[in-house]
Design a protein around this motif. Structure first.
Motif, PDB file in Angstrom:
ATOM      1  N   GLY A 101       0.816  -1.213   0.000  1.00 23.03           N
ATOM      2  CA  GLY A 101       0.000   0.000   0.000  1.00 23.03           C
ATOM      3  C   GLY A 101       0.842   1.250   0.000  1.00 23.03           C
ATOM      4  N   ILE A 102       0.169   2.369   0.212  1.00 23.17           N
ATOM      5  CA  ILE A 102       0.845   3.668   0.239  1.00 23.17           C
ATOM      6  C   ILE A 102       0.424   4.425   1.498  1.00 23.17           C
ATOM      7  N   ILE A 103       1.291   5.329   1.926  1.00 21.24           N
ATOM      8  CA  ILE A 103       1.020   6.202   3.075  1.00 21.24           C
ATOM      9  C   ILE A 103       1.070   7.638   2.589  1.00 21.24           C
ATOM     10  N   ASP A 145      -6.190   8.913   9.660  1.00 17.25           N
ATOM     11  CA  ASP A 145      -5.783   9.397  10.980  1.00 17.25           C
ATOM     12  C   ASP A 145      -6.012   8.327  12.056  1.00 17.25           C
ATOM     13  N   GLY A 146      -5.638   7.073  11.739  1.00 17.61           N
ATOM     14  CA  GLY A 146      -5.780   5.986  12.700  1.00 17.61           C
ATOM     15  C   GLY A 146      -7.186   5.433  12.807  1.00 17.61           C
ATOM     16  N   LYS A 147      -8.098   5.876  11.959  1.00 12.51           N
ATOM     17  CA  LYS A 147      -9.502   5.432  12.019  1.00 12.51           C
ATOM     18  C   LYS A 147      -9.812   4.622  10.763  1.00 12.51           C
ATOM     19  N   ARG A 148     -10.212   3.384  10.953  1.00 10.50           N
ATOM     20  CA  ARG A 148     -10.514   2.501   9.824  1.00 10.50           C
ATOM     21  C   ARG A 148     -11.717   3.029   9.049  1.00 10.50           C
ATOM     22  N   TYR A 149     -11.574   3.105   7.717  1.00  7.16           N
ATOM     23  CA  TYR A 149     -12.683   3.567   6.879  1.00  7.16           C
ATOM     24  C   TYR A 149     -13.146   2.414   6.002  1.00  7.16           C
ATOM     25  N   SER A 170      -7.632  14.652  13.349  1.00  6.95           N
ATOM     26  CA  SER A 170      -6.649  15.598  13.873  1.00  6.95           C
ATOM     27  C   SER A 170      -6.428  16.756  12.907  1.00  6.95           C
ATOM     28  N   THR A 171      -6.086  17.895  13.478  1.00  5.55           N
ATOM     29  CA  THR A 171      -5.658  19.011  12.637  1.00  5.55           C
ATOM     30  C   THR A 171      -4.354  18.620  11.957  1.00  5.55           C
ATOM     31  N   PRO A 172      -4.203  18.839  10.657  1.00  2.45           N
ATOM     32  CA  PRO A 172      -2.969  18.433   9.953  1.00  2.45           C
ATOM     33  C   PRO A 172      -1.731  18.942  10.679  1.00  2.45           C
ATOM     34  N   PRO A 173      -0.682  18.098  10.717  1.00  2.00           N
ATOM     35  CA  PRO A 173      -0.487  16.894   9.889  1.00  2.00           C
ATOM     36  C   PRO A 173      -1.108  15.619  10.475  1.00  2.00           C
ATOM     37  N   PHE A 174      -1.573  14.736   9.570  1.00  2.00           N
ATOM     38  CA  PHE A 174      -1.985  13.384   9.930  1.00  2.00           C
ATOM     39  C   PHE A 174      -1.796  12.492   8.706  1.00  2.00           C
ATOM     40  N   LYS A 175      -1.955  11.196   8.905  1.00  2.00           N
ATOM     41  CA  LYS A 175      -1.654  10.230   7.847  1.00  2.00           C
ATOM     42  C   LYS A 175      -2.922   9.541   7.350  1.00  2.00           C
ATOM     43  N   ILE A 176      -2.894   9.163   6.079  1.00  2.00           N
ATOM     44  CA  ILE A 176      -3.899   8.293   5.469  1.00  2.00           C
ATOM     45  C   ILE A 176      -3.164   7.095   4.890  1.00  2.00           C
ATOM     46  N   LYS A 177      -3.601   5.894   5.264  1.00  6.27           N
ATOM     47  CA  LYS A 177      -2.992   4.665   4.755  1.00  6.27           C
ATOM     48  C   LYS A 177      -3.981   3.944   3.844  1.00  6.27           C
ATOM     49  N   ILE A 178      -3.481   3.435   2.726  1.00 12.02           N
ATOM     50  CA  ILE A 178      -4.327   2.712   1.773  1.00 12.02           C
ATOM     51  C   ILE A 178      -3.609   1.434   1.373  1.00 12.02           C
ATOM     52  N   ILE A 179      -4.268   0.301   1.574  1.00 11.84           N
ATOM     53  CA  ILE A 179      -3.725  -1.000   1.187  1.00 11.84           C
ATOM     54  C   ILE A 179      -4.479  -1.514  -0.028  1.00 11.84           C
ATOM     55  N   ILE A 219       0.449  -1.445   7.497  1.00  9.74           N
ATOM     56  CA  ILE A 219      -0.463  -2.037   8.482  1.00  9.74           C
ATOM     57  C   ILE A 219      -1.619  -1.070   8.739  1.00  9.74           C
ATOM     58  N   ILE A 220      -2.836  -1.614   8.718  1.00 10.99           N
ATOM     59  CA  ILE A 220      -4.048  -0.831   8.978  1.00 10.99           C
ATOM     60  C   ILE A 220      -4.784  -1.468  10.153  1.00 10.99           C
ATOM     61  N   ARG A 221      -5.262  -0.623  11.063  1.00 14.81           N
ATOM     62  CA  ARG A 221      -5.955  -1.114  12.247  1.00 14.81           C
ATOM     63  C   ARG A 221      -7.372  -1.576  11.912  1.00 14.81           C
ATOM     64  N   ALA A 222      -7.918  -2.369  12.834  1.00  8.06           N
ATOM     65  CA  ALA A 222      -9.273  -2.896  12.647  1.00  8.06           C
ATOM     66  C   ALA A 222     -10.306  -1.853  13.013  1.00  8.06           C
ATOM     67  N   TRP A 223     -11.520  -2.062  12.521  1.00  7.89           N
ATOM     68  CA  TRP A 223     -12.682  -1.257  12.907  1.00  7.89           C
ATOM     69  C   TRP A 223     -12.905  -1.427  14.405  1.00  7.89           C
TER      70      TRP A 223
END
Length: 239
Positions: A101-103, A145-149, A170-179, A219-223
């Motif tokens: 994936g990408i971050i 931002d650490g929240k599963r979508y 969160s107010t930026p900066p924060f991350k989006i992860k996509i697998i 790695i992506i966290r669970a719902w």
């Protein structure tokens, strides 16, 4: 004389009826020209064919699952059912996953930092547009931002702040992860986002997208919420 009057009256009624019929037909069936060019029509046709192909793939997968159930023993069928449930849990996002994936880092723009422009929470409209843009690619999993979508998620404004799953982003900066399903799919998504006009929309809100190259072990966290079964009940043993 009476026949002449009746004839005129009949002709007038026929004329009025004809005019009403013409007006009704013009209202019900207005003549509208399709002003789209050939490329717009071809693009729409390609999207419909893609959707049709995805539906056929899902049907074939379900057919294979049913066929495997019919040919397995009782013990093996139970294991197959457990495997199916695990796959459904993964699709629903109730388990941690790791894959290619990408971050993406959502950062304040350099100009906003230089001029001291205050950075607020990302707007819900902008975040929704980004999610819709990424969802052009099928078979992806996302964390904001650490929240599963996933399909159960929602993006809303709560007390003036953008939230995902009811939790403030969160107010930026924060991350989006996509697998993605494969590293090649992540490469396609990476290249698409690099060239996407979504960068302009973020820049107008004094934000930028810093897209990292694809990785093999994102790695992506669970719902976090527990899914409740509202309609199905387990039968007592022996029934």
């Amino acid at each position: 004389m009476k026949k002449t009057i009746n004839l005129k009256f009949t002709l007038i009624l026929l004329l009025i009826g004809f005019m009403i019929a013409v007006q009704y037909n013009s209202i019900e069936n207005p003549k509208q020209r399709d002003t789209r060019d050939i490329w717009a029509i071809r693009q729409e046709l390609a999207e419909e064919k893609k959707l049709h192909s995805e539906l056929l793939s899902e049907i074939r997968e379900l057919d294979r699952t049913m066929s495997s159930y019919r040919t397995l023993s009782d013990f093996s069928t139970g294991q197959a059912l457990r495997d199916t449930v695990d796959k459904l849990h993964q699709k629903a996002g109730t388990t941690d996953i790791e894959g290619p994936g990408i971050i993406i880092d959502i950062l304040p723009s350099a100009e906003s930092i230089a001029y001291g422009i205050p950075i607020t929470s990302i707007s819900s409209d902008l975040l929704t547009r980004f999610v819709n843009d990424v969802n052009r690619f099928k078979g992806i999993d996302m964390e904001i931002d650490g929240k599963r979508y996933n399909v159960l998620s929602s993006i809303r404004v709560i007390n003036g702040s953008t939230s995902v799953n009811g939790l403030n982003v969160s107010t930026p900066p924060f991350k989006i992860k996509i697998i993605s399903q494969t590293l090649a799919d992540s490469e396609k998504l990476y290249n698409y986002l690099l060239a996407s006009s979504i960068h302009d929309d973020f820049y107008l809100d004094n934000l930028i997208l810093d897209i990292k190259p694809p990785e093999k072990g994102v790695i992506i966290r669970a719902w976090p919420e527990k899914l409740e079964n509202l309609y199905l009940n387990e039968l007592p043993k022996g029934e």
